[in-house]
Design a protein around this motif. Structure first.
Motif, PDB file in Angstrom:
ATOM      1  N   SER A 237      86.708  55.438  44.667  1.00  6.08           N
ATOM      2  CA  SER A 237      86.809  54.251  45.522  1.00  6.08           C
ATOM      3  C   SER A 237      87.802  54.458  46.659  1.00  6.08           C
ATOM      4  O   SER A 237      87.570  54.001  47.784  1.00  6.08           O
ATOM      5  CB  SER A 237      87.234  53.042  44.679  1.00  6.08           C
ATOM      6  OG  SER A 237      86.283  52.784  43.672  1.00  6.08           O
ATOM      7  N   VAL A 238      88.897  55.143  46.363  1.00  7.86           N
ATOM      8  CA  VAL A 238      89.878  55.438  47.416  1.00  7.86           C
ATOM      9  C   VAL A 238      89.236  56.285  48.511  1.00  7.86           C
ATOM     10  O   VAL A 238      89.410  56.024  49.710  1.00  7.86           O
ATOM     11  CB  VAL A 238      91.107  56.160  46.819  1.00  7.86           C
ATOM     12  CG1 VAL A 238      92.017  56.669  47.937  1.00  7.86           C
ATOM     13  CG2 VAL A 238      91.881  55.220  45.901  1.00  7.86           C
ATOM     14  N   LEU A 239      88.470  57.300  48.108  1.00  7.52           N
ATOM     15  CA  LEU A 239      87.807  58.169  49.085  1.00  7.52           C
ATOM     16  C   LEU A 239      86.776  57.394  49.902  1.00  7.52           C
ATOM     17  O   LEU A 239      86.678  57.562  51.119  1.00  7.52           O
ATOM     18  CB  LEU A 239      87.133  59.340  48.364  1.00  7.52           C
ATOM     19  CG  LEU A 239      88.070  60.361  47.711  1.00  7.52           C
ATOM     20  CD1 LEU A 239      87.274  61.399  46.937  1.00  7.52           C
ATOM     21  CD2 LEU A 239      88.948  61.044  48.751  1.00  7.52           C
ATOM     22  N   LEU A 240      85.988  56.543  49.222  1.00  5.35           N
ATOM     23  CA  LEU A 240      84.984  55.747  49.937  1.00  5.35           C
ATOM     24  C   LEU A 240      85.655  54.774  50.903  1.00  5.35           C
ATOM     25  O   LEU A 240      85.191  54.575  52.027  1.00  5.35           O
ATOM     26  CB  LEU A 240      84.116  54.978  48.940  1.00  5.35           C
ATOM     27  CG  LEU A 240      83.183  55.809  48.060  1.00  5.35           C
ATOM     28  CD1 LEU A 240      82.486  54.918  47.040  1.00  5.35           C
ATOM     29  CD2 LEU A 240      82.149  56.540  48.906  1.00  5.35           C
ATOM     30  N   GLY A 241      86.754  54.151  50.457  1.00  3.78           N
ATOM     31  CA  GLY A 241      87.470  53.197  51.299  1.00  3.78           C
ATOM     32  C   GLY A 241      88.053  53.849  52.538  1.00  3.78           C
ATOM     33  O   GLY A 241      88.121  53.236  53.604  1.00  3.78           O
ATOM     34  N   LYS A 242      88.461  55.112  52.413  1.00  4.51           N
ATOM     35  CA  LYS A 242      89.027  55.821  53.554  1.00  4.51           C
ATOM     36  C   LYS A 242      87.951  56.271  54.538  1.00  4.51           C
ATOM     37  O   LYS A 242      88.289  56.679  55.660  1.00  4.51           O
ATOM     38  CB  LYS A 242      89.816  57.037  53.061  1.00  4.51           C
ATOM     39  CG  LYS A 242      91.146  56.678  52.406  1.00  4.51           C
ATOM     40  CD  LYS A 242      91.906  57.928  51.999  1.00  4.51           C
ATOM     41  CE  LYS A 242      93.265  57.580  51.420  1.00  4.51           C
ATOM     42  NZ  LYS A 242      94.029  58.789  51.009  1.00  4.51           N
ATOM     43  N   ASN A 243      86.689  56.241  54.118  1.00  2.00           N
ATOM     44  CA  ASN A 243      85.605  56.620  55.028  1.00  2.00           C
ATOM     45  C   ASN A 243      85.013  55.367  55.683  1.00  2.00           C
ATOM     46  O   ASN A 243      85.572  54.851  56.642  1.00  2.00           O
ATOM     47  CB  ASN A 243      84.531  57.402  54.263  1.00  2.00           C
ATOM     48  CG  ASN A 243      83.482  57.990  55.182  1.00  2.00           C
ATOM     49  OD1 ASN A 243      83.790  58.361  56.318  1.00  2.00           O
ATOM     50  ND2 ASN A 243      82.262  58.068  54.726  1.00  2.00           N
ATOM     51  N   LYS A 244      83.933  54.828  55.145  1.00  2.00           N
ATOM     52  CA  LYS A 244      83.291  53.662  55.752  1.00  2.00           C
ATOM     53  C   LYS A 244      83.124  52.499  54.784  1.00  2.00           C
ATOM     54  O   LYS A 244      82.554  51.474  55.139  1.00  2.00           O
ATOM     55  CB  LYS A 244      81.919  54.054  56.303  1.00  2.00           C
ATOM     56  CG  LYS A 244      81.960  55.074  57.430  1.00  2.00           C
ATOM     57  CD  LYS A 244      80.554  55.404  57.909  1.00  2.00           C
ATOM     58  CE  LYS A 244      80.577  56.449  59.012  1.00  2.00           C
ATOM     59  NZ  LYS A 244      79.194  56.794  59.459  1.00  2.00           N
ATOM     60  N   GLY A 245      83.564  52.676  53.553  1.00  2.00           N
ATOM     61  CA  GLY A 245      83.375  51.621  52.555  1.00  2.00           C
ATOM     62  C   GLY A 245      82.361  52.035  51.505  1.00  2.00           C
ATOM     63  O   GLY A 245      82.114  53.221  51.277  1.00  2.00           O
ATOM     64  N   ILE A 246      81.762  51.059  50.863  1.00  2.00           N
ATOM     65  CA  ILE A 246      80.831  51.312  49.763  1.00  2.00           C
ATOM     66  C   ILE A 246      79.417  51.473  50.317  1.00  2.00           C
ATOM     67  O   ILE A 246      78.870  50.542  50.913  1.00  2.00           O
ATOM     68  CB  ILE A 246      80.862  50.139  48.759  1.00  2.00           C
ATOM     69  CG1 ILE A 246      82.282  49.901  48.252  1.00  2.00           C
ATOM     70  CG2 ILE A 246      79.908  50.407  47.588  1.00  2.00           C
ATOM     71  CD1 ILE A 246      82.436  48.639  47.438  1.00  2.00           C
ATOM     72  N   PRO A 247      78.782  52.628  50.114  1.00  2.00           N
ATOM     73  CA  PRO A 247      77.400  52.798  50.585  1.00  2.00           C
ATOM     74  C   PRO A 247      76.448  51.877  49.814  1.00  2.00           C
ATOM     75  O   PRO A 247      76.576  51.729  48.595  1.00  2.00           O
ATOM     76  CB  PRO A 247      77.086  54.269  50.268  1.00  2.00           C
ATOM     77  CG  PRO A 247      78.410  54.921  50.027  1.00  2.00           C
ATOM     78  CD  PRO A 247      79.301  53.853  49.489  1.00  2.00           C
ATOM     79  N   VAL A 248      75.523  51.264  50.506  1.00  2.00           N
ATOM     80  CA  VAL A 248      74.542  50.392  49.851  1.00  2.00           C
ATOM     81  C   VAL A 248      73.724  51.170  48.828  1.00  2.00           C
ATOM     82  O   VAL A 248      73.377  50.657  47.768  1.00  2.00           O
ATOM     83  CB  VAL A 248      73.614  49.740  50.906  1.00  2.00           C
ATOM     84  CG1 VAL A 248      72.461  49.012  50.235  1.00  2.00           C
ATOM     85  CG2 VAL A 248      74.407  48.779  51.777  1.00  2.00           C
TER      86      VAL A 248
END
Length: 400
Positions: A237-248
């Protein structure tokens, strides 16, 4: 010492995945001087997108393997055919400017419904020959692989169709939240909610099993396994948050995994599928309609192949007659690496997901390291063979 060995044995696949990721991270950093990382936010998101179709197909394939040790060799061709139909319905036909197809939203949902129905019909076609006529699954699905690839070429006339509408692409390639500035905060709030629900869920399940007198994992194994899972969820989640958020697409994958894990573990039909794989004759004598169960397993595989096709055309923003090449091997490999038995009756949805991630990390890591594509195939083949050898040897040990 025995406690540690037992704990490692119970979680061997999870530990192997972690070790492979660490080894790739070290190798990549050494080769690039620290400039590139397997765990960079952007690359982590790419791994999710690159392996979304493998997870979806692996879940469907798992039910075939559990149920009777069968596989479906046609899923890659089915993905190509359904992607071709989606391209015709969403890209080609709107150019006719008829009242119906000129409406992008109406056309999109109509096309999705047609594609899902087509997947179900293809699964029913396979299921009929395999379950009721009793033609070996290898022959039927091999014929399907050739048939549906040929139909994909016919539908598309050998060309690639693109682009798809922005509305359709957003269904599978967008992120939550839409505003990237709030991506990290939103992702961590959602993760916190998931962690709380997960902790309450596993504790309730364990206490419920103890209350009913069922056997449960020792506390050390229980804590070890779930602490690793929670740590992986938070780190992801930290990695996703640092990119663009949660992919659909990640939400779609989680929904599929949760639904099918529930079916496998908590429903009558799930228990019957395991019984079918354990001993078909015994299951039939116990009153299980084995033919219908096998038929429905292939219908389910067709449905999930259609979902994977819709995901693939959105990811590539095109429908190609050569799409889906090798997808069946990735799905089968994910199941066996994830602990499914080649003899049927053994396997879990969680294991198939870990197997799919394992395959994805191998692909991504070797690509970053610049390993030749031919060697990548050789390595994946050896890993798959090793997984099946371990399964066979374990079976022989139990029998002896």
């Amino acid at each position: 010492m025995m406690l540690i060995l037992n704990m490692l044995k119970r979680n061997s696949l999870l530990i192997a995945l972690i070790l492979v990721m660490i080894l790739f991270e070290i190798a990549i950093r050494l080769k690039t001087g620290g400039a590139v990382s397997l765990f960079s936010p952007q690359n982590f998101t790419n791994i999710i997108y690159q392996n979304s179709y493998v997870i979806i197909l692996a879940v469907g394939m798992l039910f075939l393997i559990i149920g009777c040790g069968n596989i479906d060799l046609s899923v890659g061709s089915v993905v190509a055919l359904i992607g071709a139909v989606a391209g015709v319905l969403m890209v080609v036909m709107p150019e006719n400017e008829t009242a119906f197809f000129s409406n992008p939203t109406m056309n999109m949902y109509f096309a999705i419904a047609v594609c899902l129905l087509l997947g179900i019909l293809i699964g029913a076609w396979h299921g009929f020959w395999i379950a009721y006529i009793r033609i070996p699954s290898f022959i039927v699905t091999l014929a399907g692989m050739l048939l549906f690839r040929g139909l994909a070429l016919i539908v598309l006339d050998g060309i690639t169709i693109s682009p798809f509408s922005r509305e359709y692409l957003d269904l599978f390639t967008s992120f939550i939240p839409a505003n990237r500035a709030n991506a990290f905060d939103t992702t961590m709030v959602v993760t916190g909610f998931i962690v709380v629900v997960y902790v309450f869920g596993i504790l309730f399940d364990r206490l419920n099993k103890i209350k009913k007198g069922y056997e449960v994992d020792p506390m050390y194994a229980f804590l070890f396994k779930h602490i690793i899972i929670l740590a992986a969820v938070i780190a992801s989640s930290v990695l996703l948050g640092k990119n663009k958020g949660i992919p659909v697409i990640l939400i779609l994958i989680l929904a599929i995994v949760i639904i099918y894990a529930f079916i496998a573990n908590k429903t009558v039909i799930g228990r019957r599928i395991y019984a079918l794989g354990g001993n078909e004759k015994a299951a039939k004598l116990s009153g299980v309609n084995t033919n219908r169960l096998l038929f429905l397993s292939y219908v389910n595989m067709g449905l999930l192949a259609a979902v994977a096709a819709l995901v693939c055309v959105a990811r590539f923003n095109s429908a190609s007659p050569m799409a889906g090449t090798g997808y069946e091997l990735d799905a089968i490999g994910a199941c066996f690496i994830g602990g499914a038995s080649a003899y049927g009756g053994v396997g879990t949805v969680g294991g198939a997901v870990i197997g799919a991630v394992f395959m994805g990390v191998l692909n991504n890591g070797m690509s970053i390291l610049g390993v030749d594509a031919n060697w990548q195939k050789a390595v994946k083949g050896l890993v798959l063979l090793a997984a099946v050898v371990v399964d066979v040897m374990s079976k022989k040990r139990v029998q002896n």
